[in-house]
Enzyme design. Structure first.
Site, short mmCIF file in Angstrom:
data_model
loop_
_atom_site.label_atom_id
_atom_site.label_comp_id
_atom_site.label_asym_id
_atom_site.label_seq_id
_atom_site.Cartn_x
_atom_site.Cartn_y
_atom_site.Cartn_z
CB CYS A 1 9.36 7.57 -15.42
SG CYS A 1 8.07 6.34 -15.57
CB CYS B 1 -5.39 -19.99 3.27
SG CYS B 1 -4.16 -20.17 4.57
CB CYS C 1 -7.87 2.01 -10.29
SG CYS C 1 -6.44 2.95 -10.68
CG ASP D 1 -7.93 1.50 -3.24
OD1 ASP D 1 -6.74 1.41 -2.85
OD2 ASP D 1 -8.35 2.49 -3.86
N1 ATP Z 1 -0.97 1.18 1.60
C1 ATP Z 1 -1.93 2.04 2.00
N2 ATP Z 1 -1.82 2.67 3.19
C2 ATP Z 1 -2.77 3.54 3.60
N3 ATP Z 1 -3.85 3.85 2.88
C3 ATP Z 1 -4.00 3.26 1.70
C4 ATP Z 1 -3.06 2.32 1.19
N4 ATP Z 1 -3.47 1.90 -0.03
C5 ATP Z 1 -4.63 2.55 -0.26
N5 ATP Z 1 -4.94 3.37 0.75
C6 ATP Z 1 -6.09 4.28 0.88
O1 ATP Z 1 -7.26 3.50 0.91
C7 ATP Z 1 -8.33 4.31 0.46
C8 ATP Z 1 -9.20 3.47 -0.44
O2 ATP Z 1 -10.31 4.26 -0.75
P1 ATP Z 1 -11.22 4.01 -1.99
O3 ATP Z 1 -11.24 2.57 -2.31
O4 ATP Z 1 -12.56 4.58 -1.70
O5 ATP Z 1 -10.51 4.74 -3.21
P2 ATP Z 1 -9.65 6.07 -3.42
O6 ATP Z 1 -8.24 5.62 -3.57
O7 ATP Z 1 -9.97 7.10 -2.40
O8 ATP Z 1 -10.23 6.60 -4.79
P3 ATP Z 1 -9.89 6.27 -6.28
O9 ATP Z 1 -9.68 4.78 -6.35
O10 ATP Z 1 -11.12 6.72 -7.00
O11 ATP Z 1 -8.65 7.05 -6.60
C9 ATP Z 1 -7.73 5.52 -0.25
O12 ATP Z 1 -8.00 6.68 0.50
C10 ATP Z 1 -6.25 5.19 -0.33
O13 ATP Z 1 -5.42 6.34 -0.23
#
Ligand code: ATP
Length: 354
Positions: A318, A167, A181, A123
């Site tokens: 921080c 692209c 967020c 996300d």
């Molecule tokens: N670089 C990454 N590698 C692996 N997982 C990721 C990475 N970036 C984001 N995620 C995971 O993708 C998921 C996205 O889920 P979602 O969009 O439902 O939001 P969330 O992060 O669980 O919740 P919120 O945004 O409310 O904190 C999350 O579980 C997050 O930890």
């Protein structure tokens, strides 16, 4: 004949041939949240042979309205472990590869190289560009989904020489162009819809059945129940790449939990038991610090991991919230989950005075 999949193999456009392709396929799903859950549940149910899961987050109470695999009792538990257990029960034939980490610059090529297709169910922009660039280097297609509010987007990038994410969106937005967020609501069912569409695109891509959504972006609007497609072309310079960028920034708000300064202040005022890591320089720390915080400057974080106890909730702070976010991502790569204190000492001091 495998009766388990008969309701799809009976389809003349699909048949045993497509089922065999699914069984041989290796799909990596990045993120086991709102999008990743429906992707995984359907690919697993339909018989994809190998599923990789990358995730280092834990289940939060605010996840439950859309991350429908998790239950109230699992709040605080590892998303990865919880999901794997349930997916194994759903289909014991699947081979699961689990990566208890966030996908990042230093692990992406290793992880992605073992798979045929990547489904980006994260996300944040940093991960999207990272996945895109790694997929170009390794010549893999990736199925992208994104959601916000009542809307969603879907496309397949880097498919058989087709356009890439760059692209369509050449450069990563700057930090101030990305919405906060916490203000970024999403209606629970919307990731379910887009995640299911991602699963469908993955199945089509793997089997050759139907037409893959390459060179087109699907725009879904849940309020008006509309699905529009826009076409976009490949831009030559974005199709070739041999190296990752120097930096992908931090992973935005999604790659780890954060706490508002107000909530954090309440914890401090109530003498709640927690561990606080302060990653500023020694000078900054000496000028002012929150009592009982553990001082580990960001540059020395890797050498002092043993100072971080893992039996209590750990916050990282921080001066303004930026270095602590970097620290959080760095620690996440070592599978240490910490909560970022938003706004840092500046914000803490400002509400202390009020
Ligand atoms: N670089 C990454 N590698 C692996 N997982 C990721 C990475 N970036 C984001 N995620 C995971 O993708 C998921 C996205 O889920 P979602 O969009 O439902 O939001 P969330 O992060 O669980 O919740 P919120 O945004 O409310 O904190 C999350 O579980 C997050 O930890």
């Amino acid at each position: 004949m495998n009766m388990r999949y008969i309701r799809q193999t009976v389809l003349k456009e699909f048949g045993d041939a497509a089922q065999e392709k699914l069984a041989k396929a290796k799909v990596l799903v990045v993120g086991v949240g709102g999008l990743g859950i429906p992707v995984l549940q359907y690919l697993n149910a339909m018989g994809v042979g190998t599923l990789g899961l990358v995730e280092a987050d834990t289940v939060d109470i605010t996840n439950l309205q859309r991350q429908v695999l998790y239950t109230e009792a699992e709040v605080g538990a590892s998303k990865l472990a919880t999901a794997i257990e349930k997916l194994k029960a759903q289909n014991s034939n699947t081979l699961f590869k689990q990566y208890n980490t966030f996908l990042a610059k230093d692990n992406v090529l290793d992880i992605v190289s073992g798979f045929d297709v990547v489904v980006d169910a994260s996300d944040n922009f940093a991960t999207r560009y990272l996945v895109n660039d790694a997929c170009i280097i390794l010549n893999k297609p990736f199925v992208s989904g994104a959601i916000q509010g009542f809307e969603g987007q879907l496309s397949v990038f880097n498919y058989k020489g087709g356009p890439t994410y760059r692209c369509l969106f050449p450069n990563m937005p700057s930090a101030n162009e990305i919405p906060n967020c916490n203000e970024n609501g999403v209606l629970g069912v919307v990731p379910g819809i887009i995640g299911n569409l991602q699963a469908l695109e993955t199945v089509k891509l793997l089997t050759g059945v139907g037409e893959v959504l390459s060179g087109e972006l699907l725009l879904f609007n849940g309020l008006h129940q509309t699905y529009n497609k826009i076409k976009f072309a490949a831009v030559n310079k974005n199709l070739k790449r041999t190296e990752l960028e120097d930096s992908y920034g931090d992973n935005g708000c999604a790659t780890g939990a954060s706490i508002t300064i107000k909530e954090f202040k309440e914890l401090v005022d109530n003498n709640t038991n927690f561990q606080l890591i302060d990653v500023r320089t020694i000078n900054e720390y000496n000028v002012y610090h929150i009592p009982n915080s553990i001082h580990i400057p960001l540059a020395e974080l890797d050498f002092h991991l043993s100072k971080i106890k893992n039996n209590t909730t750990t916050y990282v702070i921080c001066q303004s919230g930026k270095r602590s976010k970097i620290a959080q991502n760095q620690l996440a790569e070592k599978t240490i989950n910490v909560v970022n204190v938003e706004g840092g000492i500046n914000a803490f001091k400002s509400i202390e005075i009020v």
